[in-house]
Design a protein around this motif. Structure first.
Motif, PDB file in Angstrom:
ATOM      1  N   MET A 104       0.851  -1.169   0.000  1.00  0.00           N
ATOM      2  CA  MET A 104       0.000   0.000   0.000  1.00  0.00           C
ATOM      3  C   MET A 104       0.899   1.234   0.000  1.00  0.00           C
ATOM      4  N   SER A 105       0.531   2.208  -0.766  1.00  0.00           N
ATOM      5  CA  SER A 105       1.327   3.439  -0.822  1.00  0.00           C
ATOM      6  C   SER A 105       1.129   4.264   0.457  1.00  0.00           C
ATOM      7  N   GLN A 106       2.077   5.128   0.710  1.00  0.00           N
ATOM      8  CA  GLN A 106       1.958   6.019   1.859  1.00  0.00           C
ATOM      9  C   GLN A 106       0.726   6.905   1.723  1.00  0.00           C
ATOM     10  N   ARG A 107       0.474   7.402   0.538  1.00  0.00           N
ATOM     11  CA  ARG A 107      -0.690   8.272   0.295  1.00  0.00           C
ATOM     12  C   ARG A 107      -1.987   7.528   0.605  1.00  0.00           C
ATOM     13  N   LYS A 108      -2.093   6.284   0.117  1.00  0.00           N
ATOM     14  CA  LYS A 108      -3.318   5.512   0.356  1.00  0.00           C
ATOM     15  C   LYS A 108      -3.498   5.224   1.847  1.00  0.00           C
ATOM     16  N   LEU A 109      -2.409   4.886   2.528  1.00  0.00           N
ATOM     17  CA  LEU A 109      -2.497   4.642   3.966  1.00  0.00           C
ATOM     18  C   LEU A 109      -2.906   5.916   4.697  1.00  0.00           C
ATOM     19  N   SER A 110      -2.361   7.029   4.291  1.00  0.00           N
ATOM     20  CA  SER A 110      -2.734   8.313   4.884  1.00  0.00           C
ATOM     21  C   SER A 110      -4.217   8.592   4.672  1.00  0.00           C
ATOM     22  N   ASP A 111      -4.684   8.371   3.452  1.00  0.00           N
ATOM     23  CA  ASP A 111      -6.098   8.601   3.142  1.00  0.00           C
ATOM     24  C   ASP A 111      -7.016   7.681   3.944  1.00  0.00           C
ATOM     25  N   LYS A 112      -6.626   6.404   4.085  1.00  0.00           N
ATOM     26  CA  LYS A 112      -7.461   5.433   4.803  1.00  0.00           C
ATOM     27  C   LYS A 112      -7.497   5.678   6.304  1.00  0.00           C
ATOM     28  N   THR A 113      -6.404   6.210   6.846  1.00  0.00           N
ATOM     29  CA  THR A 113      -6.309   6.344   8.305  1.00  0.00           C
ATOM     30  C   THR A 113      -6.542   7.758   8.824  1.00  0.00           C
ATOM     31  N   GLY A 114      -6.351   8.741   7.959  1.00  0.00           N
ATOM     32  CA  GLY A 114      -6.430  10.124   8.416  1.00  0.00           C
ATOM     33  C   GLY A 114      -5.151  10.585   9.096  1.00  0.00           C
ATOM     34  N   ILE A 115      -4.120   9.761   9.064  1.00  0.00           N
ATOM     35  CA  ILE A 115      -2.823  10.108   9.641  1.00  0.00           C
ATOM     36  C   ILE A 115      -2.056  10.905   8.589  1.00  0.00           C
ATOM     37  N   PRO A 116      -1.462  12.028   8.978  1.00  0.00           N
ATOM     38  CA  PRO A 116      -0.720  12.823   7.991  1.00  0.00           C
ATOM     39  C   PRO A 116       0.379  12.010   7.313  1.00  0.00           C
ATOM     40  N   ILE A 117       0.540  12.219   6.017  1.00  0.00           N
ATOM     41  CA  ILE A 117       1.541  11.464   5.266  1.00  0.00           C
ATOM     42  C   ILE A 117       2.945  11.688   5.825  1.00  0.00           C
ATOM     43  N   ARG A 118       3.226  12.876   6.335  1.00  0.00           N
ATOM     44  CA  ARG A 118       4.548  13.144   6.934  1.00  0.00           C
ATOM     45  C   ARG A 118       4.813  12.221   8.128  1.00  0.00           C
ATOM     46  N   SER A 119       3.785  11.951   8.911  1.00  0.00           N
ATOM     47  CA  SER A 119       3.938  11.039  10.049  1.00  0.00           C
ATOM     48  C   SER A 119       4.204   9.621   9.570  1.00  0.00           C
ATOM     49  N   ILE A 120       3.476   9.194   8.561  1.00  0.00           N
ATOM     50  CA  ILE A 120       3.666   7.855   8.000  1.00  0.00           C
ATOM     51  C   ILE A 120       5.087   7.722   7.444  1.00  0.00           C
ATOM     52  N   GLN A 121       5.545   8.742   6.744  1.00  0.00           N
ATOM     53  CA  GLN A 121       6.911   8.720   6.212  1.00  0.00           C
ATOM     54  C   GLN A 121       7.928   8.630   7.349  1.00  0.00           C
ATOM     55  N   ALA A 122       7.703   9.378   8.403  1.00  0.00           N
ATOM     56  CA  ALA A 122       8.632   9.374   9.540  1.00  0.00           C
ATOM     57  C   ALA A 122       8.677   7.999  10.213  1.00  0.00           C
ATOM     58  N   TYR A 123       7.525   7.349  10.354  1.00  0.00           N
ATOM     59  CA  TYR A 123       7.504   6.002  10.928  1.00  0.00           C
ATOM     60  C   TYR A 123       8.247   5.031  10.015  1.00  0.00           C
ATOM     61  N   GLU A 124       8.050   5.162   8.730  1.00  0.00           N
ATOM     62  CA  GLU A 124       8.653   4.219   7.790  1.00  0.00           C
ATOM     63  C   GLU A 124      10.173   4.343   7.741  1.00  0.00           C
ATOM     64  N   ILE A 125      10.690   5.556   7.719  1.00  0.00           N
ATOM     65  CA  ILE A 125      12.147   5.708   7.614  1.00  0.00           C
ATOM     66  C   ILE A 125      12.843   5.680   8.967  1.00  0.00           C
ATOM     67  N   GLY A 126      12.078   5.728  10.040  1.00  0.00           N
ATOM     68  CA  GLY A 126      12.651   5.591  11.369  1.00  0.00           C
ATOM     69  C   GLY A 126      13.008   6.890  12.067  1.00  0.00           C
ATOM     70  N   THR A 127      12.586   8.024  11.525  1.00  0.00           N
ATOM     71  CA  THR A 127      12.857   9.288  12.221  1.00  0.00           C
ATOM     72  C   THR A 127      11.850   9.547  13.332  1.00  0.00           C
ATOM     73  N   ALA A 128      10.761   8.822  13.324  1.00  0.00           N
ATOM     74  CA  ALA A 128       9.787   8.853  14.424  1.00  0.00           C
ATOM     75  C   ALA A 128       9.583   7.412  14.884  1.00  0.00           C
ATOM     76  N   ASP A 129       9.495   7.215  16.178  1.00  0.00           N
ATOM     77  CA  ASP A 129       9.334   5.887  16.747  1.00  0.00           C
ATOM     78  C   ASP A 129       7.853   5.556  16.874  1.00  0.00           C
TER      79      ASP A 129
END
Length: 65
Positions: free
Chosen positions: A1-26
């Motif tokens: 699933m793309s980050q955009r689609k996950l963001s759209d499905k969850t309402g979580i900002p895409i920047r947060s999803i990106q941060a979780y994925e690359i490890g800059t946010a725990d």
């Protein structure tokens, strides 16, 4: 699933999803609501959201498979 689609499905900002994925946010610092939203959107148990790790050992969400 793309980050955009996950963001759209969850309402979580895409920047947060990106941060979780690359490890800059725990992901362990995320609210239970966020963890459950991701788990439901990915159709996986919530424990798998917090147990995914990258090569540096930081806990992240494995979004793109």
């Amino acid at each position: 699933m793309s980050q955009r689609k996950l963001s759209d499905k969850t309402g979580i900002p895409i920047r947060s999803i990106q941060a979780y994925e690359i490890g800059t946010a725990d992901i362990n610092g995320a609210s239970l609501e966020t963890i459950f939203k991701i788990a439901i959107a990915l159709s996986i148990p919530a424990y798998k959201v917090v147990n995914a790790t990258n090569e540096r050992g930081k806990r992240i969400v494995k979004l793109l498979k």
